[in-house]
Design an enzyme around this catalytic site. Structure first.
Site, mmCIF file in Angstrom:
data_model
loop_
_atom_site.group_PDB
_atom_site.id
_atom_site.type_symbol
_atom_site.label_atom_id
_atom_site.label_comp_id
_atom_site.label_asym_id
_atom_site.label_seq_id
_atom_site.Cartn_x
_atom_site.Cartn_y
_atom_site.Cartn_z
ATOM 1 N N HIS A 33 2.218 2.130 -3.154
ATOM 2 C CA HIS A 33 1.251 3.063 -3.736
ATOM 3 C C HIS A 33 1.706 4.514 -3.629
ATOM 4 C CE1 HIS A 33 -2.269 -0.046 -3.345
ATOM 5 N NE2 HIS A 33 -1.241 -0.491 -4.035
ATOM 6 N N ASP A 80 0.863 -1.183 0.000
ATOM 7 C CA ASP A 80 0.000 0.000 0.000
ATOM 8 C C ASP A 80 0.901 1.235 0.000
ATOM 9 O OD1 ASP A 80 -2.136 1.859 0.403
ATOM 10 O OD2 ASP A 80 -3.345 0.259 1.251
#
Ligand code: NAG
Ligand code: NAG
Ligand code: NAG
Length: 396
Positions: free
Chosen positions: A244, A221
């Site tokens: 991310h 993430d």
């Protein structure tokens, strides 16, 4: 007479120093019964070492020492205030008990290692292995899973140094800094697979004066996620990817929300990440804001969305009452951002129709797509200025 007094004072001060050195005890977890065998539950040994260190008032600080070896730890809460400064020196590896006891030491859920209400704390070295794989499997299979745990959390802690820590395979976020003041994070390594869900590297929120430097984050993430109420955050020399990206947000899920301001990211490299520099807000009414953000000297290697502001976040079109984001984004500066975009649209500014982005500055931004200048930009509701070469062309 004066001379004798001086000599006496001198000897007394030496004596006091010696006493203090004797008093500056190191609390070795082994002496509290911890076994570095990776399978004996060492939670109580760690908590007892903390209790002793925390109540000691030598005036010279206390050190908790974790020697080389593997220690199995269940959810543990290290609570202050303590009488004095505490240094936790870790040469060993802490592994989660299989499975992590989600209940927490005092009914909290979601924590593995929690420092709470501590002032003047350093955590030096150490490896945390939360063994998150079976938890991710549960999440990915869509079953009903336990809440899961963040690996290491600092809540209401001030004047904290985290240096040389490694965290692998967290169940959820790896390192969380929440409601803290003056925190330095230096030389940390965070590693989890690209496909592991919600394993953010470092999450900062409701905190002031956090500095993150020389750290390497590869995760499933956000490498760093920045939540509401973050002010005066400096990130320098960060390597991100896979992951991310560095994300401000998601913000504006709630109407009443504290803003994010004065955030700088510089001298950093993104490699193969989904995003680079991202600001993300829910498409919901909110009184929050994002202002005075500065991105400088950033290299993008094959990043899907090198620069992105997304104010239309509304997963599955649920709970976003057909409105636009109330978050006002202003004064965001992108300076010397270079490299390659893995998608053709290298810059996305999808700002809120009701609260357009303002004061966006692009200076010396050069992003290419497949070795060509054919990269594109996308703009909605944005105002600002452009200086020097900016590729792709913007709508500013
Ligand atoms: C912005 O944050 C930096 C730390 O990152 C701090 O040194 C500086 O004083 C802050 N600026 C303002 C105006 O508060
Ligand atoms: C969400 O709703 C909008 C407008 O009603 C629609 O255009 C869009 O395709 C929807 N997105 C999803 C993921 O369902
Ligand atoms: C891009 O250009 C560099 C330098 O000219 C070259 O080494 C590389 O092979 C090129 N990559 C592609 C995908 O064409």
């Amino acid at each position: 007479m004066g001379k004798i007094k001086k000599i006496c004072t001198y000897f007394i001060s030496i004596l006091v120093s010696l006493l203090c050195i004797v008093e500056a005890v190191t609390y070795n977890v082994i002496h509290f019964g911890a076994k570095p065998d990776g399978k004996t539950d060492a939670t109580h040994a760690f908590l007892n070492a903390w209790a002793s260190a925390c109540s000691s008032s030598s005036g010279w600080g206390s050190t908790i020492y974790v020697p080389d070896g593997v220690y199995m730890i269940k959810a543990a809460e290290f609570r202050g205030p303590c009488k004095d400064q505490i240094d936790v020196r870790i040469d060993g590896t802490l592994v989660a008990a299989p499975p992590i006891d989600y209940s927490g030491a005092s009914g909290n859920s979601g924590y593995w290692i929690l420092f709470i209400k501590v002032d003047r704390l350093s955590v030096i070295g150490g490896t945390l292995d939360a063994k998150g794989a079976s938890f991710w499997e549960c999440r990915n299979s869509g079953q009903n899973c336990p809440t899961g745990a963040r690996s290491i959390t600092f809540n209401w802690a001030n004047n904290v140094l985290i240096d040389g820590l490694t965290s692998v395979n967290s169940q959820l976020m790896h390192l969380v800094i929440n409601s803290c003041n003056n925190v330095m994070v230096h030389n940390v390594k965070i590693i989890a697979p690209e496909q592991s869900p919600n394993t953010d590297g470092i999450h900062v929120q409701s905190s002031t004066g956090v500095t993150i430097t020389e750290s390497k984050i590869q995760t499933g993430d956000d490498c760093i996620s920045i939540g509401p109420g973050t002010t005066n955050l400096l990130m320098d020399n960060i390597q991100c990817g896979p992951g991310h990206g560095v994300s401000i947000g998601s913000l504006g899920r709630n109407f009443n929300e504290i803003g994010v301001q004065n955030v700088t990211l510089r001298n950093s490299v993104f490699s193969g990440s989904d995003n680079g520099l991202r600001i993300k807000t829910w498409a919901r009414p909110s009184n929050g804001f994002v202002r005075n953000i500065h991105y400088q000297d950033i290299v993008m290697n094959n990043v899907e969305n090198p620069i992105i502001i997304d104010q239309n976040y509304c997963p599955n079109n649920l709970s976003c009452p057909a409105q636009s984001s109330g978050i006002k984004i202003e004064k965001v500066r992108y300076e010397n951002i270079r490299g390659t975009s893995a998608t053709q649209v290298g810059m996305i500014f999808d700002c809120s129709p009701s609260n357009p982005c303002s004061g966006i500055t692009l200076q010396d931004v050069q992003l290419t797509y497949m070795n060509t200048t054919k990269a594109l930009s996308f703009c909605n509701n944005i105002g600002g200025t452009v200086a020097d070469v900016v590729l792709p062309d913007t709508c500013l």
